[in-house]
Design a protein around this motif. Structure first.
Motif, PDB file in Angstrom:
ATOM      1  N   MET A   1       0.847  -1.178   0.000  1.00 16.21           N
ATOM      2  CA  MET A   1       0.000   0.000   0.000  1.00 16.21           C
ATOM      3  C   MET A   1       0.890   1.238   0.000  1.00 16.21           C
ATOM      4  SD  MET A   1      -3.412   0.775   2.177  1.00 16.21           S
ATOM      5  CE  MET A   1      -2.759   0.894   3.800  1.00 16.21           C
ATOM      6  N   LEU A   2       0.533   2.200  -0.825  1.00 12.48           N
ATOM      7  CA  LEU A   2       1.315   3.427  -0.937  1.00 12.48           C
ATOM      8  C   LEU A   2       1.059   4.364   0.236  1.00 12.48           C
ATOM      9  CD1 LEU A   2       0.657   4.252  -4.682  1.00 12.48           C
ATOM     10  CD2 LEU A   2       2.786   3.420  -3.706  1.00 12.48           C
ATOM     11  N   THR A   3       2.064   5.129   0.556  1.00 14.08           N
ATOM     12  CA  THR A   3       1.937   6.174   1.569  1.00 14.08           C
ATOM     13  C   THR A   3       1.950   7.529   0.853  1.00 14.08           C
ATOM     14  OG1 THR A   3       4.311   6.471   1.863  1.00 14.08           O
ATOM     15  CG2 THR A   3       3.249   4.751   3.207  1.00 14.08           C
TER      16      THR A   3
ATOM     17  N   ASP B   1       5.903   3.165 -17.012  1.00  8.61           N
ATOM     18  CA  ASP B   1       6.257   3.510 -15.639  1.00  8.61           C
ATOM     19  C   ASP B   1       5.088   4.230 -14.951  1.00  8.61           C
ATOM     20  OD1 ASP B   1       8.120   3.490 -13.546  1.00  8.61           O
ATOM     21  OD2 ASP B   1       9.059   5.369 -14.169  1.00  8.61           O
ATOM     22  N   VAL B   2       4.482   5.168 -15.657  1.00  5.72           N
ATOM     23  CA  VAL B   2       3.343   5.913 -15.109  1.00  5.72           C
ATOM     24  C   VAL B   2       2.142   4.983 -14.927  1.00  5.72           C
ATOM     25  CG1 VAL B   2       1.708   7.800 -15.521  1.00  5.72           C
ATOM     26  CG2 VAL B   2       4.135   8.109 -16.051  1.00  5.72           C
ATOM     27  N   ASP B   3       1.870   4.133 -15.897  1.00  6.44           N
ATOM     28  CA  ASP B   3       0.753   3.189 -15.792  1.00  6.44           C
ATOM     29  C   ASP B   3       0.914   2.266 -14.592  1.00  6.44           C
ATOM     30  OD1 ASP B   3      -0.516   4.224 -18.022  1.00  6.44           O
ATOM     31  OD2 ASP B   3       0.193   2.647 -19.373  1.00  6.44           O
ATOM     32  N   ASP B   4       2.123   1.769 -14.368  1.00  3.45           N
ATOM     33  CA  ASP B   4       2.376   0.906 -13.210  1.00  3.45           C
ATOM     34  C   ASP B   4       2.106   1.647 -11.907  1.00  3.45           C
ATOM     35  OD1 ASP B   4       3.112  -1.143 -14.910  1.00  3.45           O
ATOM     36  OD2 ASP B   4       5.277  -0.846 -14.618  1.00  3.45           O
ATOM     37  N   PHE B   5       2.520   2.899 -11.850  1.00  2.83           N
ATOM     38  CA  PHE B   5       2.291   3.689 -10.646  1.00  2.83           C
ATOM     39  C   PHE B   5       0.797   3.927 -10.440  1.00  2.83           C
ATOM     40  CE2 PHE B   5       1.957   7.819  -8.435  1.00  2.83           C
ATOM     41  CZ  PHE B   5       2.524   7.435  -7.236  1.00  2.83           C
ATOM     42  N   LEU B   6       0.077   4.243 -11.508  1.00  5.51           N
ATOM     43  CA  LEU B   6      -1.362   4.453 -11.390  1.00  5.51           C
ATOM     44  C   LEU B   6      -2.075   3.188 -10.930  1.00  5.51           C
ATOM     45  CD1 LEU B   6      -2.070   6.684 -14.519  1.00  5.51           C
ATOM     46  CD2 LEU B   6      -2.037   7.370 -12.115  1.00  5.51           C
TER      47      LEU B   6
ATOM     48  N   SER C   1      -0.788   1.034  -8.880  1.00  8.36           N
ATOM     49  CA  SER C   1      -0.510   0.999  -7.444  1.00  8.36           C
ATOM     50  C   SER C   1      -1.409   1.969  -6.687  1.00  8.36           C
ATOM     51  CB  SER C   1       0.954   1.349  -7.162  1.00  8.36           C
ATOM     52  OG  SER C   1       1.816   0.402  -7.721  1.00  8.36           O
ATOM     53  N   VAL C   2      -1.624   3.145  -7.254  1.00 11.11           N
ATOM     54  CA  VAL C   2      -2.513   4.127  -6.631  1.00 11.11           C
ATOM     55  C   VAL C   2      -3.931   3.568  -6.568  1.00 11.11           C
ATOM     56  CG1 VAL C   2      -3.572   6.411  -6.903  1.00 11.11           C
ATOM     57  CG2 VAL C   2      -1.113   6.117  -7.279  1.00 11.11           C
ATOM     58  N   ALA C   3      -4.404   2.979  -7.644  1.00  3.50           N
ATOM     59  CA  ALA C   3      -5.753   2.411  -7.678  1.00  3.50           C
ATOM     60  C   ALA C   3      -5.890   1.285  -6.654  1.00  3.50           C
ATOM     61  CB  ALA C   3      -6.070   1.896  -9.081  1.00  3.50           C
ATOM     62  N   ASP C   4      -4.877   0.439  -6.528  1.00  6.55           N
ATOM     63  CA  ASP C   4      -4.918  -0.645  -5.542  1.00  6.55           C
ATOM     64  C   ASP C   4      -5.008  -0.092  -4.125  1.00  6.55           C
ATOM     65  OD1 ASP C   4      -4.728  -2.475  -7.607  1.00  6.55           O
ATOM     66  OD2 ASP C   4      -2.576  -2.855  -7.305  1.00  6.55           O
ATOM     67  N   THR C   5      -4.256   0.954  -3.845  1.00  8.85           N
ATOM     68  CA  THR C   5      -4.282   1.568  -2.516  1.00  8.85           C
ATOM     69  C   THR C   5      -5.651   2.171  -2.234  1.00  8.85           C
ATOM     70  OG1 THR C   5      -1.913   2.005  -2.518  1.00  8.85           O
ATOM     71  CG2 THR C   5      -3.255   3.368  -1.059  1.00  8.85           C
ATOM     72  N   ILE C   6      -6.231   2.863  -3.211  1.00 10.10           N
ATOM     73  CA  ILE C   6      -7.553   3.465  -3.034  1.00 10.10           C
ATOM     74  C   ILE C   6      -8.594   2.377  -2.781  1.00 10.10           C
ATOM     75  CG2 ILE C   6      -9.398   4.715  -4.240  1.00 10.10           C
ATOM     76  CD1 ILE C   6      -7.144   6.374  -5.573  1.00 10.10           C
ATOM     77  N   LYS C   7      -8.483   1.277  -3.477  1.00  2.00           N
ATOM     78  CA  LYS C   7      -9.420   0.163  -3.295  1.00  2.00           C
ATOM     79  C   LYS C   7      -9.350  -0.380  -1.873  1.00  2.00           C
ATOM     80  CE  LYS C   7     -10.591  -4.310  -5.331  1.00  2.00           C
ATOM     81  NZ  LYS C   7     -10.241  -5.267  -6.396  1.00  2.00           N
ATOM     82  N   VAL C   8      -8.146  -0.605  -1.377  1.00  2.00           N
ATOM     83  CA  VAL C   8      -7.962  -1.119  -0.018  1.00  2.00           C
ATOM     84  C   VAL C   8      -8.515  -0.130   1.003  1.00  2.00           C
ATOM     85  CG1 VAL C   8      -6.223  -1.661   1.743  1.00  2.00           C
ATOM     86  CG2 VAL C   8      -5.994  -2.594  -0.558  1.00  2.00           C
ATOM     87  N   LEU C   9      -8.185   1.139   0.854  1.00  3.34           N
ATOM     88  CA  LEU C   9      -8.664   2.148   1.797  1.00  3.34           C
ATOM     89  C   LEU C   9     -10.181   2.281   1.751  1.00  3.34           C
ATOM     90  CD1 LEU C   9      -5.917   4.874   1.353  1.00  3.34           C
ATOM     91  CD2 LEU C   9      -6.193   3.270   3.251  1.00  3.34           C
ATOM     92  N   GLY C  10     -10.756   2.174   0.573  1.00  4.21           N
ATOM     93  CA  GLY C  10     -12.210   2.230   0.441  1.00  4.21           C
ATOM     94  C   GLY C  10     -12.882   1.094   1.184  1.00  4.21           C
ATOM     95  N   LYS C  11     -12.318  -0.104   1.080  1.00 10.85           N
ATOM     96  CA  LYS C  11     -12.864  -1.253   1.809  1.00 10.85           C
ATOM     97  C   LYS C  11     -12.754  -1.040   3.314  1.00 10.85           C
ATOM     98  CE  LYS C  11     -12.118  -4.771  -1.724  1.00 10.85           C
ATOM     99  NZ  LYS C  11     -11.413  -6.006  -2.087  1.00 10.85           N
ATOM    100  N   GLU C  12     -11.636  -0.473   3.758  1.00  9.33           N
ATOM    101  CA  GLU C  12     -11.458  -0.205   5.186  1.00  9.33           C
ATOM    102  C   GLU C  12     -12.476   0.816   5.690  1.00  9.33           C
ATOM    103  OE1 GLU C  12      -7.392   0.792   6.059  1.00  9.33           O
ATOM    104  OE2 GLU C  12      -6.659  -1.136   5.305  1.00  9.33           O
ATOM    105  N   VAL C  13     -12.766   1.828   4.891  1.00  4.54           N
ATOM    106  CA  VAL C  13     -13.760   2.831   5.271  1.00  4.54           C
ATOM    107  C   VAL C  13     -15.135   2.185   5.392  1.00  4.54           C
ATOM    108  CG1 VAL C  13     -15.008   4.880   4.444  1.00  4.54           C
ATOM    109  CG2 VAL C  13     -12.521   4.821   4.364  1.00  4.54           C
TER     110      VAL C  13
END
Length: 55
Positions: free
Chosen positions: A1-3, A28-33, A35-47
């Motif tokens: 998860m990204l910080t 490189d940008v697509d890979d980062f995006l 990672s961002v989407a994965d982090t948002i998904k995890v945080l959304g589930k936690e919320v």
């Protein structure tokens, strides 16, 4: 998860384009995006989980 620091300090590979000058490496940008989407998904589930516990 990204910080937040991961996002702030991320550097992308670049290359020179004859038409556009220095550009970011799209893969490189697509890979980062991804990672961002994965982090948002995890945080959304936690919320959602936290909201259900409050009810």
């Amino acid at each position: 998860m990204l910080t937040p620091n991961d996002v702030r300090h991320r550097k992308f590979r670049t290359y020179r384009s004859l038409l556009y000058g220095e550009v970011y490496d799209a893969e490189d940008v697509d890979d980062f995006l991804d990672s961002v989407a994965d982090t948002i998904k995890v945080l959304g589930k936690e919320v959602l989980k936290a909201r259900k516990k409050r009810q």
